[in-house]
Design a protein around this motif. Structure first.
Motif, mmCIF file in Angstrom:
data_model
loop_
_atom_site.group_PDB
_atom_site.id
_atom_site.type_symbol
_atom_site.label_atom_id
_atom_site.label_comp_id
_atom_site.label_asym_id
_atom_site.label_seq_id
_atom_site.Cartn_x
_atom_site.Cartn_y
_atom_site.Cartn_z
ATOM 1 N N THR A 1 32.916 -37.160 -14.896
ATOM 2 C CA THR A 1 32.124 -36.614 -15.831
ATOM 3 C C THR A 1 32.241 -35.215 -16.201
ATOM 4 O O THR A 1 32.466 -34.687 -17.368
ATOM 5 N N VAL B 1 32.436 -41.640 -29.685
ATOM 6 C CA VAL B 1 32.786 -42.266 -28.313
ATOM 7 C C VAL B 1 33.499 -41.484 -27.294
ATOM 8 O O VAL B 1 33.838 -42.107 -26.217
ATOM 9 N N SER C 1 32.208 -40.975 -23.500
ATOM 10 C CA SER C 1 32.344 -42.324 -22.829
ATOM 11 C C SER C 1 33.517 -42.855 -22.590
ATOM 12 O O SER C 1 34.104 -43.104 -21.291
ATOM 13 N N ALA C 2 34.513 -42.743 -23.337
ATOM 14 C CA ALA C 2 35.915 -43.132 -23.295
ATOM 15 C C ALA C 2 36.769 -42.345 -22.362
ATOM 16 O O ALA C 2 37.429 -42.774 -21.565
ATOM 17 N N LEU D 1 35.584 -42.823 -18.669
ATOM 18 C CA LEU D 1 35.999 -44.109 -18.196
ATOM 19 C C LEU D 1 37.164 -44.156 -18.011
ATOM 20 O O LEU D 1 37.809 -44.463 -16.823
ATOM 21 N N SER E 1 21.607 -40.621 -22.809
ATOM 22 C CA SER E 1 22.564 -40.762 -23.874
ATOM 23 C C SER E 1 22.005 -40.815 -25.627
ATOM 24 O O SER E 1 23.116 -40.417 -26.292
ATOM 25 N N ARG F 1 26.354 -39.449 -21.957
ATOM 26 C CA ARG F 1 27.069 -40.488 -22.294
ATOM 27 C C ARG F 1 28.493 -40.599 -21.338
ATOM 28 O O ARG F 1 28.824 -41.571 -20.846
ATOM 29 N N THR G 1 27.132 -42.044 -17.954
ATOM 30 C CA THR G 1 26.887 -43.542 -18.054
ATOM 31 C C THR G 1 28.240 -44.499 -18.179
ATOM 32 O O THR G 1 28.051 -45.467 -17.461
ATOM 33 N N ALA G 2 29.119 -43.955 -18.796
ATOM 34 C CA ALA G 2 30.414 -44.736 -18.804
ATOM 35 C C ALA G 2 31.074 -44.776 -17.205
ATOM 36 O O ALA G 2 31.367 -45.910 -16.671
ATOM 37 N N MET H 1 28.729 -46.928 -14.996
ATOM 38 C CA MET H 1 29.010 -48.340 -15.428
ATOM 39 C C MET H 1 30.288 -48.993 -14.670
ATOM 40 O O MET H 1 30.258 -49.955 -14.342
ATOM 41 N N MET H 2 31.232 -48.082 -14.910
ATOM 42 C CA MET H 2 32.423 -48.324 -13.967
ATOM 43 C C MET H 2 32.203 -48.475 -12.723
ATOM 44 O O MET H 2 32.964 -49.552 -12.068
#
Length: 321
Positions: A126, A176, A179-180, A183, A233, A244, A247-248, A251-252
């Motif tokens: 992040t 996005v 987030s991308a 990730l 987000s 955001r 969050t990504a 989630m991973m």
């Protein structure tokens, strides 16, 4: 001592070359860029994080001298800092409570949990994503507009689509991007740390035992952190961008717990190789099945599937003793 210094300096040089290969524009440079943390992580796990920090700093100074200050800062934030810190965490250990040898000293060590290392990876992903994205602009509006304009320029040169379609696509990609980016950073750091651990273990230099990755269990507060990140987000400006990205990354982390749960529940199954192989193949080829792993990881956190349904060893007969 001199040998260790030379190893760490060599690791720093290798990381710097892999990081700087992007300027060549070759396709292989993208793979080298993603693997740039690997040499420093190997040095950190095998020869100590302090030496890896020295190697990373020397590499950053070299890049800064050749390419300028932006390359120096980017290498420090995205490569050297994560490699040093994650290597340091992986080698942290303390005497296990209530585990004493007959001589009165500690007989075992408790190593820093893999779960917390993953959460640190999420935090670093992040942080590095937000820092790198904000090099495009000084604030959230400048960042979004600057990234959108850059994408429009790139897409216009590589596509013959109408201007309006290109602008819509660029706007969606800019939305996005946090987030991308998080990730990709999360996956890159995790894979590099795993590879570094395997390499040092095979060479006999890994300074801690290999952890049981199938037993990965995230702290309960991780789900609360993910909920807060999802809620944040929807905000505008910097809080929304940070949320955001977080969050990504989180989630991973839950996707990895879901895959660890799948590994545990399929132990002893005749179709285990097929189930695991097809699961990883679907995630890598199509991408979206990783959301199923995320859901499985969250479900494991809520319901404890491994504790309830994992195959138990058969009971021992009374005359086995």
């Amino acid at each position: 001592m001199i040998f260790n210094i030379l190893i760490n300096l060599a690791a720093g040089c290798a990381s710097a070359l892999m990081f700087g290969s992007l300027v060549s524009g070759a396709m292989i440079s993208v793979l080298l860029f993603y693997l740039a943390p690997l040499p420093l992580m190997v040095a950190a796990l095998g020869w100590g994080s302090a030496g890896a920090a020295i190697g990373g700093l020397a590499a950053a100074l070299g890049l800064g001298t050749i390419f300028g200050l932006p390359y120096l800062a980017a290498f420090l934030v995205t490569i050297a800092l994560p490699a040093w810190w994650l290597g340091r965490l992986a080698l942290l250990g303390r005497a296990a409570p209530l585990a004493m040898s007959p001589s009165g000293g500690p007989s075992t060590l408790e190593w820093y949990p893999v779960e917390r290392i993953l959460l640190w990876i999420a935090g670093l992903a992040t942080l590095t994503t937000v820092v790198m994205l904000f090099t495009v602009g000084g604030d959230s509006n400048s960042f979004t507009e600057g990234l959108r304009n850059s994408l429009i320029k790139v897409l216009s040169e590589s596509s013959s689509s109408p201007r309006g379609d290109i602008e819509q696509l660029a706007t969606a990609l800019a939305a996005v991007a946090p987030s991308a980016g998080a990730l990709m950073a999360m996956m890159t750091l995790t894979v590099n740390l795993w590879l570094a651990g395997k390499i040092t273990a095979m060479s006999g230099h890994l300074q801690r035992p290999w952890p049981d990755l199938n037993a990965l269990t995230l702290p309960p507060m991780t789900l609360a952190a993910l909920s807060l990140a999802v809620a944040g987000s929807f905000l505008d400006g910097l809080p929304g961008i940070v949320s955001r990205a977080a969050t990504a990354a989180l989630m991973m982390v839950y996707a990895l717990q879901g895959l660890a749960t799948l590994h545990t529940l399929t132990q002893g199954s005749r179709n285990r190789t097929f189930i695991l192989g097809s699961s990883y193949a679907l995630c890598m080829v199509f991408g979206w099945p990783i959301l199923l792993a995320v859901a499985f990881g969250i479900a494991e956190a809520l319901f404890g599937f491994r504790r309830r349904f994992a195959r138990q060893p058969p009971p021992r007969a009374a005359n086995d003793d």
